[in-house]
Design a protein around this motif. Structure first.
Motif, PDB file in Angstrom:
ATOM      1  N   ILE B 181       0.824  -1.206   0.000  1.00 39.69           N
ATOM      2  CA  ILE B 181       0.000   0.000   0.000  1.00 39.69           C
ATOM      3  C   ILE B 181       0.867   1.270   0.000  1.00 39.69           C
ATOM      4  N   PHE B 182       1.946   1.266   0.826  1.00 41.95           N
ATOM      5  CA  PHE B 182       2.725   2.494   0.953  1.00 41.95           C
ATOM      6  C   PHE B 182       3.991   2.493   0.105  1.00 41.95           C
ATOM      7  N   GLY B 183       4.418   1.300  -0.345  1.00 42.47           N
ATOM      8  CA  GLY B 183       5.658   1.237  -1.119  1.00 42.47           C
ATOM      9  C   GLY B 183       5.432   1.084  -2.614  1.00 42.47           C
ATOM     10  N   VAL B 184       4.559   0.134  -2.976  1.00 39.76           N
ATOM     11  CA  VAL B 184       4.406  -0.183  -4.398  1.00 39.76           C
ATOM     12  C   VAL B 184       3.401   0.755  -5.068  1.00 39.76           C
ATOM     13  N   ILE B 185       2.181   0.830  -4.483  1.00 35.18           N
ATOM     14  CA  ILE B 185       1.094   1.536  -5.174  1.00 35.18           C
ATOM     15  C   ILE B 185       1.435   3.006  -5.471  1.00 35.18           C
ATOM     16  N   PRO B 186       1.974   3.764  -4.504  1.00 40.44           N
ATOM     17  CA  PRO B 186       2.285   5.166  -4.853  1.00 40.44           C
ATOM     18  C   PRO B 186       3.294   5.288  -5.986  1.00 40.44           C
ATOM     19  N   GLN B 187       4.194   4.297  -6.086  1.00 32.42           N
ATOM     20  CA  GLN B 187       5.203   4.372  -7.148  1.00 32.42           C
ATOM     21  C   GLN B 187       4.616   4.065  -8.524  1.00 32.42           C
ATOM     22  N   VAL B 188       3.675   3.105  -8.580  1.00 35.48           N
ATOM     23  CA  VAL B 188       3.216   2.647  -9.900  1.00 35.48           C
ATOM     24  C   VAL B 188       1.961   3.369 -10.383  1.00 35.48           C
ATOM     25  N   MET B 189       1.227   4.015  -9.453  1.00 37.87           N
ATOM     26  CA  MET B 189      -0.091   4.540  -9.818  1.00 37.87           C
ATOM     27  C   MET B 189      -0.056   5.506 -11.005  1.00 37.87           C
ATOM     28  N   PRO B 190       0.875   6.494 -11.030  1.00 38.30           N
ATOM     29  CA  PRO B 190       0.837   7.434 -12.161  1.00 38.30           C
ATOM     30  C   PRO B 190       0.994   6.729 -13.507  1.00 38.30           C
TER      31      PRO B 190
END
Lengths: 260, 267
Positions: B181-190
């Protein structure tokens, strides 16, 4: 307590865009008649399709698809070669780096964009009306298709070339055409080859369905069997197409590795 | 002047390729019975068709028929993309090598490859007898095909992330779920969001085509008008489709740029 800087307020894109996108999604699902209840009921009738689909008539497919499959491959070969060859000069006109005239740059760029907006099967329909039903219409349709993709990819590559060699050529007193030929073209030729192979793969996939509107290839056979719901004859054709497409893709990957 | 010659192996490769390309085109042209006369005659024939389309049919009746169909294509494309995005998002985590266990990732990838292999139109005509003529069939076909393509692209984005933030979360005592939730998703979302929009642009063209076999959208209208030789109306259909695709492309591309490049700060 640690002092964490405040989060910046979300941009308008988020505060307005996301609710709008959600509303639009709900509206779209309504308008396309999305209904899971009906879908489940309809799925009960899947046997009309799945029974024949999983009982393929291989012998029939072997006898009737070979010629059409060859035709499909021929359409893709001819169209991708001619389309990419036509796109090569056009892309240089449609790039800011090599076309110094603002207006003609804009014209060529718009032309490529316009060709790109019309889907491949629309081109096929138009050409079957114009030049008659048959593979020639399919070739013309896929020429437009590959011209549009190559034009976009290549002109954007030309936009981002290294200006150094062009300056060097200009400094030796060469004309604009000579500059483009000797210092811009060699820079993008490897990209051109890679794009060509990619477009050839796309053309193979696209030429499979051209026959649905009478533009030649293996789709013609699928269309006649589809109307009579002969899925037992369609499923082996689909498998043959998949195998041929995968083989050709592997071949193209092999060539790409050899020459790039 | 003494310019070094190209090495012999490269020259051989060049000549073989040229010969192969010329030979392949001649073989194809011969097989398809394309003659010089047909090529020379084609521009005239195309000119006749284009000429027959103008002036466009702008009668109220034509507009009332065509515009809803054009918008139906837009709705099909959007709904199909949403289905693809919602389902492919969790699946792409299962397919990513650095998140899922090796075997799970390999199997999920193979499933995605298999889905991707079927063109939308083939999916659509397999569904047609089950779900009936209309927009729903087209939506379903686009949605399923999009799961395959979006799943592949998204899983590749997830595989390309920076491991640093994940280690930071792990070292501060975060669980595996926290890492996602805090490591992967913020990085890949854009990047993944911009792929969704990109897929929407592709689906819009695909949904325009789906009508050819009766799966809803503007393709049905075009093929009907061409069959009845009503060229002015076919021209209107074509122009409306082009306008829709151009506008939707422009909006989608500007949002994608904003997502990827961030806010442009004027200095």
């Amino acid at each position: 307590m640690i002092n964490i800087p405040k989060k910046p307020p979300p941009s308008y894109l988020v505060t307005i865009g996301i609710p709008f996108a959600m509303l639009f999604t709900v509206f779209s699902f309504q308008r396309v008649g999305f209904n899971l209840q009906d879908f489940r009921e309809n799925l009960a009738n899947r046997a009309i399709v799945t029974d024949p689909l999983f009982n393929p008539k291989w012998s029939w497919a072997w006898e009737n698809t070979a010629d059409a499959m060859v035709e499909t491959v021929q359409i893709a070969i001819l169209a991708s070669i001619v389309g990419c060859a036509l796109a090569l000069p056009l892309s240089f006109y449609a790039s800011r780096a090599t076309n110094l005239n603002k207006y003609s740059y804009f014209l060529y760029k718009s032309f490529l964009n316009l060709v790109r907006t019309i889907p491949d099967l629309f081109w096929a329909m138009l050409f079957t009306v114009a030049v008659g039903i048959g593979p020639f219409a399919g070739v013309l349709a896929l020429i437009m298709f590959s011209l549009a993709i190559m034009g976009k990819l290549l002109s954007e590559t030309i936009d981002s070339i290294d200006p150094g060699p062009m300056e060097a050529a200009k400094a030796t007193g060469s004309t604009h055409n000579q500059t483009v030929f000797t210092s811009a073209l060699p820079q993008v030729l490897p990209n051109f080859t890679a794009y060509f192979l990619y477009i050839f793969e796309l053309c193979i996939r696209a030429s499979v369905i051209l026959g649905l509107v009478g533009a030649g290839g293996v789709g013609r056979i699928i269309e006649t069997q589809r109307i009579f719901l002969r899925f037992d004859r369609i499923s082996p054709i689909i498998v043959i197409i998949l195998v041929v497409v995968i083989l050709i893709e592997q071949f193209s990957v092999w060539i790409r590795r050899r020459i790039l | 002047m003494n310019i070094p010659k190209q090495p012999i192996s490269q020259r051989i490769l060049k000549y073989t390729l040229t010969t192969a390309i010329v030979f392949a085109s001649l073989w194809s042209a011969a097989g398809l019975e394309i003659t010089i006369e047909r090529i020379l005659d084609a521009p005239r024939q195309i000119g006749i068709l284009v000429g027959a389309m103008f002036p466009l049919d702008t009668s109220q009746e034509a507009i009332d028929r065509i515009i809803p169909k054009v918008f139906e294509s837009l709705f099909i494309a959007w709904a199909g993309t949403v289905i693809g995005a919602i389902i492919s998002f969790p699946v792409s985590f299962l397919a990513a090598q650095n998140v899922a266990v090796g075997a799970v990732s390999r199997i999920t990838k193979q499933i995605l490859n298999a889905i991707r292999a079927f063109p939308e139109l083939i999916l659509a005509f397999v569904f047609l007898p089950i779900t009936g003529l209309g927009a729903f069939t087209g939506t379903l076909a686009l949605g399923i095909h999009s799961i395959g393509t979006l799943g592949k692209l998204s899983s590749e984005v997830i595989e390309g992330i920076d491991e640093g933030p994940l280690e930071a979360i792990k070292s501060s005592g975060g669980s595996k779920i926290n890492e996602l939730i805090f490591g992967v998703i913020p990085q890949v979302m854009p990047t993944i969001t911009s792929y969704w929009l990109y897929r929407f642009e592709i689906n819009l063209r695909a949904s325009a085509v789906l009508g050819v076999i009766g799966a809803g959208g503007v393709g049905q209208e075009l093929i009907n008008q061409l069959r009845f030789r009503d060229f002015p109306r076919a021209g209107t259909v074509l122009i409306c489709t082009i306008a829709l695709v151009l506008i939707a492309d422009a909006i989608s591309a500007s949002i994608r740029n904003r997502i990827i490049q961030g806010k442009v700060v004027k200095s």
